[in-house]
Design a protein around this motif. Sequence first.
Motif, mmCIF file in Angstrom:
data_model
loop_
_atom_site.group_PDB
_atom_site.id
_atom_site.type_symbol
_atom_site.label_atom_id
_atom_site.label_comp_id
_atom_site.label_asym_id
_atom_site.label_seq_id
_atom_site.Cartn_x
_atom_site.Cartn_y
_atom_site.Cartn_z
ATOM 1 N N HIS A 224 -3.368 81.145 3.144
ATOM 2 C CA HIS A 224 -3.677 80.296 1.999
ATOM 3 C C HIS A 224 -2.611 79.212 1.894
ATOM 4 C CE1 HIS A 224 -6.664 82.988 -0.324
ATOM 5 N NE2 HIS A 224 -6.610 83.383 0.936
ATOM 6 N N THR A 225 -3.053 77.960 1.991
ATOM 7 C CA THR A 225 -2.169 76.805 2.131
ATOM 8 C C THR A 225 -2.417 75.817 0.998
ATOM 9 O OG1 THR A 225 -2.218 77.094 4.539
ATOM 10 C CG2 THR A 225 -1.536 74.935 3.726
ATOM 11 N N GLN A 226 -1.353 75.162 0.554
ATOM 12 C CA GLN A 226 -1.477 74.184 -0.525
ATOM 13 C C GLN A 226 -2.570 73.162 -0.214
ATOM 14 O OE1 GLN A 226 -1.555 73.130 -3.488
ATOM 15 N NE2 GLN A 226 0.596 72.791 -4.033
ATOM 16 N N LEU A 227 -3.300 72.763 -1.255
ATOM 17 C CA LEU A 227 -4.382 71.803 -1.084
ATOM 18 C C LEU A 227 -3.854 70.513 -0.450
ATOM 19 C CD1 LEU A 227 -6.321 72.160 -4.472
ATOM 20 C CD2 LEU A 227 -6.453 73.565 -2.394
ATOM 21 N N GLY A 228 -4.535 70.067 0.593
ATOM 22 C CA GLY A 228 -4.145 68.855 1.294
ATOM 23 C C GLY A 228 -3.208 69.077 2.457
ATOM 24 N N ASP A 229 -2.668 70.285 2.588
ATOM 25 C CA ASP A 229 -1.739 70.572 3.685
ATOM 26 C C ASP A 229 -2.430 71.245 4.865
ATOM 27 O OD1 ASP A 229 0.261 69.522 2.168
ATOM 28 O OD2 ASP A 229 1.233 71.428 1.684
ATOM 29 N N GLY A 230 -3.704 71.540 4.751
ATOM 30 C CA GLY A 230 -4.434 72.201 5.817
ATOM 31 C C GLY A 230 -5.505 71.303 6.417
ATOM 32 N N MET A 232 -9.078 71.814 5.917
ATOM 33 C CA MET A 232 -10.387 71.904 5.280
ATOM 34 C C MET A 232 -10.827 70.563 4.700
ATOM 35 S SD MET A 232 -10.429 75.611 3.366
ATOM 36 C CE MET A 232 -11.779 75.027 2.331
ATOM 37 N N ASP A 233 -12.125 70.351 4.688
ATOM 38 C CA ASP A 233 -12.712 69.179 4.026
ATOM 39 C C ASP A 233 -12.929 69.556 2.563
ATOM 40 O OD1 ASP A 233 -14.079 66.972 3.154
ATOM 41 O OD2 ASP A 233 -15.895 67.353 4.342
ATOM 42 N N ILE A 234 -11.873 69.469 1.796
ATOM 43 C CA ILE A 234 -11.929 69.888 0.397
ATOM 44 C C ILE A 234 -12.857 68.992 -0.407
ATOM 45 C CG2 ILE A 234 -10.571 70.143 -1.719
ATOM 46 C CD1 ILE A 234 -8.267 71.145 0.040
ATOM 47 N N ASP A 235 -12.798 67.680 -0.144
ATOM 48 C CA ASP A 235 -13.690 66.770 -0.868
ATOM 49 C C ASP A 235 -15.150 67.105 -0.596
ATOM 50 O OD1 ASP A 235 -11.648 65.307 -2.061
ATOM 51 O OD2 ASP A 235 -11.544 63.858 -0.426
ATOM 52 N N GLY A 236 -15.485 67.355 0.672
ATOM 53 C CA GLY A 236 -16.866 67.677 1.022
ATOM 54 C C GLY A 236 -17.333 68.956 0.361
ATOM 55 N N PHE A 237 -16.443 69.941 0.312
ATOM 56 C CA PHE A 237 -16.787 71.209 -0.323
ATOM 57 C C PHE A 237 -17.005 71.026 -1.815
ATOM 58 C CE2 PHE A 237 -14.981 74.809 -2.761
ATOM 59 C CZ PHE A 237 -16.017 75.706 -2.573
ATOM 60 N N LEU A 238 -16.080 70.367 -2.495
ATOM 61 C CA LEU A 238 -16.208 70.191 -3.939
ATOM 62 C C LEU A 238 -17.419 69.326 -4.288
ATOM 63 C CD1 LEU A 238 -12.469 69.784 -4.992
ATOM 64 C CD2 LEU A 238 -13.946 71.775 -5.309
ATOM 65 N N GLN A 239 -17.727 68.354 -3.447
ATOM 66 C CA GLN A 239 -18.914 67.545 -3.693
ATOM 67 C C GLN A 239 -20.177 68.394 -3.607
ATOM 68 O OE1 GLN A 239 -18.803 64.018 -4.516
ATOM 69 N NE2 GLN A 239 -20.754 64.829 -5.297
ATOM 70 N N ALA A 240 -20.204 69.299 -2.626
ATOM 71 C CA ALA A 240 -21.361 70.187 -2.489
ATOM 72 C C ALA A 240 -21.491 71.102 -3.704
ATOM 73 C CB ALA A 240 -21.242 71.013 -1.212
ATOM 74 N N VAL A 241 -20.367 71.600 -4.203
ATOM 75 C CA VAL A 241 -20.391 72.459 -5.387
ATOM 76 C C VAL A 241 -20.904 71.670 -6.589
ATOM 77 C CG1 VAL A 241 -18.996 73.802 -7.003
ATOM 78 C CG2 VAL A 241 -18.568 73.976 -4.550
ATOM 79 N N ARG A 273 -6.293 65.766 -9.068
ATOM 80 C CA ARG A 273 -6.356 64.541 -9.888
ATOM 81 C C ARG A 273 -6.334 63.294 -9.020
ATOM 82 N NH1 ARG A 273 -2.141 66.754 -14.498
ATOM 83 N NH2 ARG A 273 -3.727 67.581 -15.941
ATOM 84 N N GLU A 274 -5.487 63.296 -8.001
ATOM 85 C CA GLU A 274 -5.402 62.129 -7.116
ATOM 86 C C GLU A 274 -6.729 61.886 -6.382
ATOM 87 O OE1 GLU A 274 -2.171 63.181 -4.602
ATOM 88 O OE2 GLU A 274 -0.647 62.896 -6.165
ATOM 89 N N ARG A 275 -7.448 62.967 -6.101
ATOM 90 C CA ARG A 275 -8.730 62.839 -5.400
ATOM 91 C C ARG A 275 -9.882 62.610 -6.357
ATOM 92 N NH1 ARG A 275 -7.770 61.934 -0.236
ATOM 93 N NH2 ARG A 275 -9.873 62.691 0.254
ATOM 94 N N GLY A 276 -9.567 62.577 -7.657
ATOM 95 C CA GLY A 276 -10.596 62.283 -8.647
ATOM 96 C C GLY A 276 -11.440 63.453 -9.079
#
Length: 278
Positions: A224-230, A232-241, A273-276
Amino acid sequence: MSLEFGFSMNAFREYSTVGAIEAVADAGYDGIELLFDEPFLYPPEATGEEYDEVETALNRNDIAISNCNAFMLTAIEDFHHPSFVEPDEDYRRRRVDYTLDSIDAAAELGCDHISIEPGGPVPEEKSREWAMETFVEGLDELAEKAESKGVDVMVEPEPDLLIETSDEFLDLMDRVDSERITCNFDAGHLFCMGEDPAELVETLAPYTRHYHLEDIPEDRSHEHTQLGDGAMDIDGFLQAVEDSGYDGYVTVELYPYQETAAETAQGAMDYLRERGWA
């Protein structure tokens, strides 16, 4: 953006219950995932005073419960033991009883779901089918209590445990006859298994009641890694959610960062927050 975010208390084992709630609220989260394990509220031994302490701290800090984590069980042994698939029936019983108590605790606190381990590590001397049948027996017992209390029991697929992938989770659902047995969708865990969390949001949506989020290294190791340090496409995942119409919490789970829990929680919120997103 309409998503609400929580942060898991399991990063705050060096804090008091009240201190953890205050730190997560101060970082700007909408919710906190309560950890039903020592050193916090441990359902088999929790007192009325402890329940009052949690509720008072939540109200004072204007923060909700995003989830109740009944996965980790260091009060007895470790994260995964005792499991739902221990060869020793008495030892296995301790996990089931703890989870029954956790359903009661969630109901007492007004939370309508708990997350649990996906069976546990398959014992070397037992077959996978034996483990599946044994896990389903345990879930069937939990379902009766869950239905009476109005609390979902969310199975959380995880690498190296009985249920690792989305297909294995769906197979489990075919074996369980209760709408109260559902999914805690941990995006990082599924990414570790070579799956695309964003693509799975729609597939698992009928069962998903809560999401865990963390980043994962490029080699997809279970870290488990800090957001943005790995990777994963975090934006793509959150958009899908968000596109799915989900109206619950996405809880950031970064338990390895216990030495810097408050700073890590703040860093994850800053990223969102930075990613909106927040």
